[in-house]
Design a protein around this motif. Structure first.
Motif, short mmCIF file in Angstrom:
data_model
loop_
_atom_site.label_atom_id
_atom_site.label_comp_id
_atom_site.label_asym_id
_atom_site.label_seq_id
_atom_site.Cartn_x
_atom_site.Cartn_y
_atom_site.Cartn_z
N ALA A 258 0.84 -1.21 0.00
CA ALA A 258 0.00 0.00 0.00
C ALA A 258 0.87 1.25 0.00
CB ALA A 258 -0.93 0.00 1.22
N ALA A 259 1.94 1.21 0.78
CA ALA A 259 2.83 2.38 0.86
C ALA A 259 3.50 2.63 -0.50
CB ALA A 259 3.89 2.16 1.94
N ILE A 260 3.90 1.56 -1.18
CA ILE A 260 4.52 1.72 -2.51
C ILE A 260 3.50 2.33 -3.48
CG2 ILE A 260 5.69 0.57 -4.44
CD1 ILE A 260 6.49 -1.66 -2.49
N SER A 261 2.25 1.90 -3.37
CA SER A 261 1.20 2.46 -4.24
C SER A 261 1.12 3.97 -4.03
CB SER A 261 -0.16 1.84 -3.93
OG SER A 261 -0.09 0.45 -3.98
N ALA A 262 1.12 4.37 -2.76
CA ALA A 262 1.02 5.82 -2.46
C ALA A 262 2.25 6.55 -3.00
CB ALA A 262 0.89 6.04 -0.96
N LEU A 263 3.39 5.92 -2.87
CA LEU A 263 4.63 6.57 -3.32
C LEU A 263 4.64 6.79 -4.83
CD1 LEU A 263 7.49 7.41 -2.13
CD2 LEU A 263 8.32 5.29 -3.15
N SER A 264 3.93 5.92 -5.55
CA SER A 264 4.04 5.97 -7.02
C SER A 264 3.43 7.23 -7.64
CB SER A 264 3.36 4.73 -7.63
OG SER A 264 1.96 4.85 -7.47
N GLY A 265 2.57 7.92 -6.89
CA GLY A 265 1.87 9.08 -7.46
C GLY A 265 2.81 10.23 -7.81
N PRO A 266 2.50 10.98 -8.89
CA PRO A 266 3.39 12.06 -9.32
C PRO A 266 3.54 13.20 -8.33
CG PRO A 266 1.37 12.03 -10.62
CD PRO A 266 1.35 10.80 -9.79
N LEU A 267 2.61 13.34 -7.38
CA LEU A 267 2.80 14.39 -6.38
C LEU A 267 3.71 13.93 -5.26
CD1 LEU A 267 -0.75 15.99 -6.01
CD2 LEU A 267 1.12 16.56 -7.59
N HIS A 268 4.03 12.64 -5.23
CA HIS A 268 4.88 12.10 -4.15
C HIS A 268 6.15 11.55 -4.82
CE1 HIS A 268 5.98 10.53 -0.34
NE2 HIS A 268 5.17 9.47 -0.24
N GLY A 269 6.48 10.29 -4.59
CA GLY A 269 7.73 9.75 -5.11
C GLY A 269 7.80 9.70 -6.63
N GLY A 270 6.62 9.65 -7.27
CA GLY A 270 6.59 9.61 -8.73
C GLY A 270 7.09 10.90 -9.36
N ALA A 271 7.31 11.92 -8.54
CA ALA A 271 7.76 13.22 -9.08
C ALA A 271 9.13 13.11 -9.74
CB ALA A 271 7.78 14.27 -7.98
N ASN A 272 10.00 12.21 -9.25
CA ASN A 272 11.36 12.16 -9.83
C ASN A 272 11.33 11.75 -11.30
OD1 ASN A 272 10.87 9.43 -9.36
ND2 ASN A 272 12.47 9.19 -7.81
N GLU A 273 10.42 10.85 -11.64
CA GLU A 273 10.27 10.46 -13.05
C GLU A 273 9.69 11.63 -13.85
OE1 GLU A 273 7.92 6.92 -13.62
OE2 GLU A 273 7.91 7.16 -15.78
N GLN A 274 8.74 12.34 -13.24
CA GLN A 274 8.10 13.48 -13.93
C GLN A 274 9.09 14.61 -14.19
OE1 GLN A 274 5.11 13.13 -15.16
NE2 GLN A 274 5.02 11.12 -14.19
N VAL A 275 10.06 14.78 -13.27
CA VAL A 275 11.06 15.85 -13.45
C VAL A 275 11.83 15.60 -14.75
CG1 VAL A 275 13.21 16.84 -12.54
CG2 VAL A 275 11.32 16.39 -10.99
N LEU A 276 12.22 14.35 -14.98
CA LEU A 276 12.97 14.05 -16.20
C LEU A 276 12.12 14.29 -17.45
CD1 LEU A 276 15.78 12.68 -17.08
CD2 LEU A 276 15.41 13.32 -14.71
N LYS A 277 10.84 13.92 -17.36
CA LYS A 277 9.94 14.17 -18.49
C LYS A 277 9.85 15.67 -18.75
CE LYS A 277 7.01 10.10 -18.35
NZ LYS A 277 5.88 9.52 -17.68
N MET A 278 9.77 16.44 -17.65
CA MET A 278 9.67 17.90 -17.78
C MET A 278 10.96 18.46 -18.41
SD MET A 278 9.29 20.58 -14.62
CE MET A 278 10.97 20.34 -14.05
N LEU A 279 12.12 17.98 -17.97
CA LEU A 279 13.38 18.48 -18.51
C LEU A 279 13.50 18.12 -19.99
CD1 LEU A 279 15.83 17.70 -15.54
CD2 LEU A 279 14.75 19.88 -16.11
N ASP A 280 13.01 16.93 -20.36
CA ASP A 280 12.99 16.53 -21.77
C ASP A 280 12.11 17.48 -22.58
OD1 ASP A 280 14.72 14.43 -21.73
OD2 ASP A 280 13.19 12.91 -21.34
#
Ligand code: ACO
Length: 435
Positions: A258-280
């Motif tokens: 459950a904790a990993i599920s929560a982490l996956s969201g782009p407002l939480h831990g998923g933000a690191n992947e989104q940062v790279l998409k944004m820089l691209d």
């Protein structure tokens, strides 16, 4: 009257109530005594997204968001990042003290000998689609461990708890590495017990035909530091999920899933992947002002910026920037760092970001390092989940041992209709379609 109290007057009734203030906090349950009549349920507090509600007492992680301070068990994060290994810090989080040399040796040995997965779990992981994202793979693989270790349900048995804690910390890198190998179609690499925690992870990710994997020591240490920085962060979204699910006495595998599920969201831990998409998407330094404008106009979010608690700077972001320099000496400079630095420079001078106290958070620079080290962006959040497992488990253990805790169950303010008259099918006429 004691000075450390709060006195409130209910203007509906004119009655005055006095309640204790402890640790800068009043108990929400004290408000329940405030009623207009014997039938009245009593006053509740309304706090969507827990903006101002402490849900537990905790002695694990201290954050002073205004001053940019982060401590694990009282030790500043900067000191731990400089002097410790990740497993040493995991021990500190879980047991409250830094290990002695023999304790650390035993701990590392124990973790090292729990890294293998049951073959059924490995086969289970083979069933995912070839292009499955690592995070949902990890969620379901961790949940599947619950089928392998049914005794984990004995959450009140300290020995059983410790066994599951060791297994989870040990197996997370194995499973995360498998999600990557699966996505590129490479055969799984089994753990190598001669290697350190991070070296072994790198081995399981990247070993090809060589008989023994040799990790670059600078990169292995950088990964270890990143793991330390991500190991715990008090009552964030995923830790809250861990505690909430754990409060039902579900086993730790299901709670961590459950904790990993929560982490996956782009407002939480998923933000690191989104940062790279944004820089691209930004592409080059020259395009930064235009992107900042889009953010200020409300069309985009500056991913990796902002934090619910840090309103000055995120101390982890500073250490990550230092670590980036070490990594780039080995890998060569990731050109995205220049876009990121320019984004940070412009944002920190801009009234929009200054007035909202928006600063780079841990995710802003971590992805750039991970990419330079050879990780795919889709793996970034899994790289966060591995070290955070120690924090989740420390928080879960604290919850289970806290006599004041019960099953987590918030209240609501009901806004719907009541006592409606049932309408038979043939008489139903809806003006608008149900959305
Ligand atoms: N870019 C642009 N504007 C932002 C950003 C951002 N990254 N973050 C917040 N704001 C703005 C909001 O629009 C809001 O503006 P307003 O007052 O004009 O409406 C104001 O700043 C306050 O923001 P909130 O959303 O109310 O702050 P909250 O504490 O709820 O959210 C969060 C914190 C989720 C981290 C937010 O800053 C965000 O979405 N950041 C981007 C995603 C991110 O990097 N997440 C990782 C966080 S660290 C971690 O979880 C490991």
């Amino acid at each position: 009257m004691a000075s450390d109290t709060l006195t409130v007057t209910d203007n509906r009734t004119g009655k005055t109530y006095t309640m204790p203030i402890e640790d800068g906090t009043v108990r929400a349950m004290d408000f329940r005594k405030i009623r207009t009549s014997d039938e009245d349920f009593g006053l509740m507090t309304y706090d969507p997204a827990f903006m101002n509600t402490a849900s537990c007492r905790s002695s694990i992680t201290y954050i002073d968001g205004d001053r940019g301070i982060l401590e694990y068990r009282g030790y500043p994060i900067e000191v731990l990042a400089e002097h410790c290994t990740y497993l040493e810090v995991a021990y500190l989080l879980l047991f409250g003290e830094l290990p002695t040399a023999p304790q650390l040796k035993d701990w590392v040995n124990e973790i090292t000998h729990h890294t293998m997965l049951h073959e059924t779990t490995r086969k289970f992981m083979e069933g995912y689609r070839y292009d499955a994202h690592p995070m949902p793979m990890l969620v379901s693989a961790v949940a599947a461990l619950s089928t392998v270790y049914p005794n984990a349900i004995k959450v009140h048995d300290p020995a059983s708890r410790l066994r599951q804690i060791k297994r989870l910390i040990a197996k997370m890198p194995t499973m995360a590495a498998m999600t990557y190998r699966h996505s590129v179609g490479f055969p799984y690499v089994y753990p190598d017990n001669d290697l350190s925690y991070t070296e072994n992870f790198m081995n399981m990710l990247w070993r090809m035909v060589e008989p023994k994997y040799a990790a670059n020591p600078v990169l292995a240490r950088a990964l270890d530091i990143l793991f330390i920085l991500h190991a715990d962060h008090e009552q964030n979204c995923s830790t809250n999920a861990m505690r909430s699910v754990g409060s039902s006495l579900a086993d730790p595998y299901l709670s961590v899933a459950a904790a990993i599920s929560a982490l996956s969201g782009p407002l939480h831990g998923g933000a690191n992947e989104q940062v790279l998409k944004m820089l691209d998407e930004i592409g080059s330094k020259e395009n930064v002002p235009a992107y900042i404008k889009k953010v200020k106009d409300g069309h985009e979010k500056l991913m990796g910026f902002g934090h619910r608690v840090y309103k000055n700077f995120d101390p982890r972001a500073k250490i990550i920037k230092w670590t980036a320099d070490q990594v780039f000496e080995v890998t060569g400079r990731n050109p995205k760092i220049d876009i990121a630095l320019e984004l940070e420079r412009i944002a920190l001078e801009d009234e929009y970001f200054i007035s909202r106290k928006l600063y780079p958070n841990v995710d802003f620079y971590s992805g750039i390092i991970y990419q330079a080290m050879g990780f795919q962006p889709s793996m970034f959040t899994a790289l966060f989940a591995i070290p955070r497992t120690a924090g989740w488990l420390a928080q879960w253990q604290e919850l289970i041992q806290d006599a004041e805790q019960k099953i987590a169950r918030p209240r609501q303010i009901y806004t719907g209709q009541r006592q409606r008259k049932f309408v038979p099918m043939e008489e139903r006429q809806h003006a608008a379609a149900v959305k």
